[in-house]
Design an enzyme around this catalytic site. Structure first.
Site, short mmCIF file in Angstrom:
data_model
loop_
_atom_site.label_atom_id
_atom_site.label_comp_id
_atom_site.label_asym_id
_atom_site.label_seq_id
_atom_site.Cartn_x
_atom_site.Cartn_y
_atom_site.Cartn_z
N HIS A 136 118.81 24.29 26.87
CA HIS A 136 120.16 24.72 26.52
C HIS A 136 120.23 25.18 25.07
O HIS A 136 119.53 24.66 24.19
CB HIS A 136 121.16 23.57 26.73
CG HIS A 136 121.40 23.24 28.17
ND1 HIS A 136 122.03 24.10 29.03
CD2 HIS A 136 121.09 22.13 28.90
CE1 HIS A 136 122.11 23.55 30.22
NE2 HIS A 136 121.53 22.35 30.17
N ARG A 153 103.68 13.83 18.08
CA ARG A 153 102.73 14.20 17.03
C ARG A 153 101.34 13.70 17.45
O ARG A 153 101.21 12.77 18.26
CB ARG A 153 103.12 13.59 15.69
CG ARG A 153 103.14 12.07 15.67
CD ARG A 153 103.57 11.51 14.33
NE ARG A 153 103.52 10.05 14.31
CZ ARG A 153 102.45 9.35 14.00
NH1 ARG A 153 101.31 9.98 13.69
NH2 ARG A 153 102.48 8.03 14.00
#
Length: 263
Positions: free
Chosen positions: A142, A209
């Site tokens: 979105h 990460r």
């Protein structure tokens, strides 16, 4: 118990009731197994679905999740698609998406129960990608550029997604538009991945990460804190494996509790 109650009749009625419940339970489970078998989708039994391709040995478990745009979905050989898995190509059903596949699974892909793969731009899984339950892979997200419009009514941002061969996506992992995962990447449970991930890396967190990588000279960095799993020796019988499991030892006779847990 009241004196006027027939103990024998009471016990007989209770036993009959228990027998009926067991019988009904067994019948329900047998019937559901039959429905699951009959409702599963394969190349030989595609049901109402017309996928672009279904490879040999691939099976979609019943009940399926939402499936549409299947002419633009290509499934490789020996894939395992769990129950309630959503596979969609395009923003909505009934749209012509052109001559090329939009969603492609390589050979040997496993999608765990309740996973979602939503593709309006190309989404590609390499071979032997394993996904835990409730993973979410999408080419669409979105947008919220216009503060005057509801977010859900604004046109989404879309970008292709690639997941390299041999990768493992843990339960609840989310792969966002534009993500490109290399080969043999490990995505921790619940991680949210965007951008590029190099080959042979472990990623965790939201946003994800890199927490560990493979170096050809130094090995895994930071180093693994547990020994590699011991493969099952050839010729070991099921009875011997059961005895090992009960003893808590590895197939080589070592004690796994002697090693610290991997974080």
């Amino acid at each position: 118990m009241p004196k006027d109650r027939n103990t024998f009749s009471f016990n007989a009625a209770a036993s009959l009731g228990a027998w009926r419940r067991r019988t009904v339970s067994r019948a329900v489970h047998r019937g559901w197994r039959w429905v699951q078998q009959a409702g599963s989708v394969t190349a030989e039994r595609p049901g109402p679905y017309r996928f672009g391709a279904i490879g040999r040995g691939t099976r979609l478990a019943f009940p399926l999740g939402t499936v549409f745009g299947e002419p633009w979905i290509v499934l490789g050989a020996h894939c395992v698609i769990g129950e309630q898995v959503t596979l969609t190509a395009g923003m909505m059903p009934g749209v012509d998406l052109g001559p090329d596949p939009v969603l492609r699974l390589g050979d040997g892909v496993v999608l765990g129960r309740g996973s979602h793969v939503v593709a309006s731009r190309p989404v590609t899984f390499g071979n032997d990608v394993f996904c835990g339950p409730y993973t979410y892979v999408t080419s669409d997200n979105h947008s919220y550029d216009d503060p005057a419009q509801p977010v859900g009514k604004q046109w989404p941002r879309s970008a292709p997604v690639e997941i390299g061969s041999g990768s493992w996506l843990g339960a609840g992992a989310v792969i966002l538009p534009g993500a490109r995962l290399g080969r043999n990447v490990v995505v921790a449970a619940g991680a949210v991945v965007r951008g590029e991930v190099p080959d042979h890396a472990v990623v965790a967190g939201a946003p994800a990460r890199v927490v560990r990588r493979w170096d050809p000279e130094a090995g895994w960095q930071p180093p693994l804190r547990t020994p590699p799993p011991v493969p099952i020796p050839e010729g070991v019988t099921p009875e011997q494996l059961l005895a090992l499991a009960e003893s808590g030892l590895e197939p080589d006779g070592s004690d796994p509790s002697a090693f610290p847990a991997e974080c």
